[in-house]
Design a protein around this motif. Structure first.
Motif, PDB file in Angstrom:
ATOM      1  N   GLY A  40       0.808  -1.209   0.000  1.00  0.00           N
ATOM      2  CA  GLY A  40       0.000   0.000   0.000  1.00  0.00           C
ATOM      3  C   GLY A  40       0.834   1.248   0.000  1.00  0.00           C
ATOM      4  N   PRO A  41       0.272   2.310  -0.579  1.00  0.00           N
ATOM      5  CA  PRO A  41       0.952   3.596  -0.522  1.00  0.00           C
ATOM      6  C   PRO A  41       0.809   4.209   0.866  1.00  0.00           C
ATOM      7  CG  PRO A  41      -1.161   3.843  -1.630  1.00  0.00           C
ATOM      8  CD  PRO A  41      -0.969   2.370  -1.348  1.00  0.00           C
ATOM      9  N   GLU A  42       1.644   5.173   1.136  1.00  0.00           N
ATOM     10  CA  GLU A  42       1.614   5.875   2.419  1.00  0.00           C
ATOM     11  C   GLU A  42       0.195   6.330   2.760  1.00  0.00           C
ATOM     12  OE1 GLU A  42       3.543  10.012   4.129  1.00  0.00           O
ATOM     13  OE2 GLU A  42       4.695   8.821   2.697  1.00  0.00           O
ATOM     14  N   GLY A  43      -0.229   6.036   3.983  1.00  0.00           N
ATOM     15  CA  GLY A  43      -1.541   6.474   4.464  1.00  0.00           C
ATOM     16  C   GLY A  43      -2.691   5.539   4.169  1.00  0.00           C
ATOM     17  N   SER A  44      -2.482   4.522   3.346  1.00  0.00           N
ATOM     18  CA  SER A  44      -3.587   3.611   3.032  1.00  0.00           C
ATOM     19  C   SER A  44      -3.726   2.543   4.108  1.00  0.00           C
ATOM     20  CB  SER A  44      -3.386   2.965   1.656  1.00  0.00           C
ATOM     21  OG  SER A  44      -2.258   2.112   1.660  1.00  0.00           O
ATOM     22  N   GLY A  45      -4.892   1.949   4.163  1.00  0.00           N
ATOM     23  CA  GLY A  45      -5.178   0.892   5.132  1.00  0.00           C
ATOM     24  C   GLY A  45      -6.622   0.987   5.584  1.00  0.00           C
ATOM     25  N   LYS A  80       8.350  -4.745   4.220  1.00  0.00           N
ATOM     26  CA  LYS A  80       8.962  -3.495   3.766  1.00  0.00           C
ATOM     27  C   LYS A  80       8.193  -2.321   4.356  1.00  0.00           C
ATOM     28  CE  LYS A  80       9.724  -1.093  -0.613  1.00  0.00           C
ATOM     29  NZ  LYS A  80       9.409  -1.142  -2.039  1.00  0.00           N
ATOM     30  N   GLY A  81       8.917  -1.300   4.787  1.00  0.00           N
ATOM     31  CA  GLY A  81       8.303  -0.086   5.298  1.00  0.00           C
ATOM     32  C   GLY A  81       7.901  -0.202   6.762  1.00  0.00           C
ATOM     33  N   GLU A  82       7.334   0.880   7.263  1.00  0.00           N
ATOM     34  CA  GLU A  82       6.817   0.900   8.629  1.00  0.00           C
ATOM     35  C   GLU A  82       5.302   0.964   8.547  1.00  0.00           C
ATOM     36  OE1 GLU A  82       8.649   4.234  10.597  1.00  0.00           O
ATOM     37  OE2 GLU A  82      10.458   3.071  11.005  1.00  0.00           O
ATOM     38  N   ILE A  83       4.634   0.142   9.353  1.00  0.00           N
ATOM     39  CA  ILE A  83       3.183   0.071   9.309  1.00  0.00           C
ATOM     40  C   ILE A  83       2.645   0.244  10.722  1.00  0.00           C
ATOM     41  CG2 ILE A  83       1.198  -1.340   8.647  1.00  0.00           C
ATOM     42  CD1 ILE A  83       3.238  -2.682   6.607  1.00  0.00           C
ATOM     43  N   GLY A 139       4.446   0.509   2.048  1.00  0.00           N
ATOM     44  CA  GLY A 139       4.999  -0.706   2.641  1.00  0.00           C
ATOM     45  C   GLY A 139       4.420  -1.960   2.031  1.00  0.00           C
ATOM     46  N   GLU A 140       4.844  -3.081   2.591  1.00  0.00           N
ATOM     47  CA  GLU A 140       4.429  -4.383   2.085  1.00  0.00           C
ATOM     48  C   GLU A 140       4.388  -5.385   3.237  1.00  0.00           C
ATOM     49  OE1 GLU A 140       6.263  -7.759  -0.885  1.00  0.00           O
ATOM     50  OE2 GLU A 140       6.736  -5.660  -1.286  1.00  0.00           O
ATOM     51  N   MET A 141       3.366  -6.231   3.216  1.00  0.00           N
ATOM     52  CA  MET A 141       3.222  -7.291   4.222  1.00  0.00           C
ATOM     53  C   MET A 141       2.793  -8.587   3.528  1.00  0.00           C
ATOM     54  SD  MET A 141       1.006  -5.422   7.227  1.00  0.00           S
ATOM     55  CE  MET A 141      -0.396  -4.943   6.225  1.00  0.00           C
ATOM     56  N   ILE A 142       3.099  -9.689   4.167  1.00  0.00           N
ATOM     57  CA  ILE A 142       2.509 -10.976   3.822  1.00  0.00           C
ATOM     58  C   ILE A 142       1.488 -11.235   4.918  1.00  0.00           C
ATOM     59  CG2 ILE A 142       2.906 -13.453   3.553  1.00  0.00           C
ATOM     60  CD1 ILE A 142       4.132 -11.723   1.295  1.00  0.00           C
ATOM     61  N   TRP A 171      -6.798  -2.115  12.988  1.00  0.00           N
ATOM     62  CA  TRP A 171      -6.623  -1.296  11.795  1.00  0.00           C
ATOM     63  C   TRP A 171      -5.129  -1.211  11.529  1.00  0.00           C
ATOM     64  CZ3 TRP A 171      -3.427   2.835  12.519  1.00  0.00           C
ATOM     65  CH2 TRP A 171      -3.288   3.316  13.814  1.00  0.00           C
ATOM     66  N   PHE A 172      -4.768  -0.756  10.341  1.00  0.00           N
ATOM     67  CA  PHE A 172      -3.363  -0.467  10.056  1.00  0.00           C
ATOM     68  C   PHE A 172      -3.271   0.639   9.027  1.00  0.00           C
ATOM     69  CE2 PHE A 172      -4.340  -4.075   7.237  1.00  0.00           C
ATOM     70  CZ  PHE A 172      -3.953  -3.582   6.002  1.00  0.00           C
ATOM     71  N   ARG A 173      -2.110   1.319   9.010  1.00  0.00           N
ATOM     72  CA  ARG A 173      -1.810   2.379   8.046  1.00  0.00           C
ATOM     73  C   ARG A 173      -0.369   2.201   7.586  1.00  0.00           C
ATOM     74  NH1 ARG A 173      -5.994   2.756   7.729  1.00  0.00           N
ATOM     75  NH2 ARG A 173      -7.556   4.290   8.195  1.00  0.00           N
ATOM     76  N   PHE A 174      -0.193   2.176   6.263  1.00  0.00           N
ATOM     77  CA  PHE A 174       1.148   2.125   5.708  1.00  0.00           C
ATOM     78  C   PHE A 174       1.817   3.474   5.957  1.00  0.00           C
ATOM     79  CE2 PHE A 174      -0.998  -1.212   3.330  1.00  0.00           C
ATOM     80  CZ  PHE A 174      -0.060  -2.229   3.374  1.00  0.00           C
TER      81      PHE A 174
END
Length: 148
Positions: A42-47, A63-66, A100-103, A92-95
């Protein structure tokens, strides 16, 4: 009975666009006979907004901080962090910055059907929030606080 399968870079399914987040169904419940595995980018702020559902869900940050909210606690997950949420847990979560990226993995078939319906029914550019909540409810996913 489920059959063995392999997903390679050449056979990876096209990602679903779930309100701006790219979700790739790597293993559906139909394929495994139970659990599901996804790549979520997801792009920054998405979730998603705070929500809960009747299946367990785990996220492994690649990848990234979430930022995650779990119940009434917030945390920042960095690469290498695993977040496990039992069924019924409001979360909830926010990229973060740069996206970022998650599995992720669910305990049973459900999320792939929801993500497919959202990809089909909801515009990522101008999401119809009441319709999104309606689609979520059709899949036993409850939005705790609709955004907006």
């Amino acid at each position: 009975m489920p059959k063995a399968f392999v997903v390679t870079p050449e056979t990876t399914p096209v990602p679903l666009n779930v309100v701006g987040e790219q979700i790739t169904v790597l293993a559906s419940g139909a394929q495994t006979g139970s659990y599901e595995i996804f790549r979520q980018a997801g792009p920054e702020g998405s979730g998603p907004p705070p929500h809960f559902h009747p299946w367990d869900e785990s996220f492994y940050v690649v990848k990234g901080e979430i930022a995650f909210g779990i119940g009434d606690k917030d945390m920042l997950a960095v690469p290498g962090t695993l977040v496990h949420l039992p069924a019924g847990t409001t979360h909830w979560f926010r990229f973060g910055k740069g996206g970022g990226e998650m599995i992720s993995m669910t305990s049973r078939e459900a999320a792939s059907l929801f993500f497919t319906d959202v990809d089909r029914a909801i515009s990522p550019e101008q999401p119809d929030i009441p319709r999104l909540v309606e689609v979520a409810n059709q899949h036993s996913l409850t939005v705790a606080r609709p955004p907006g």
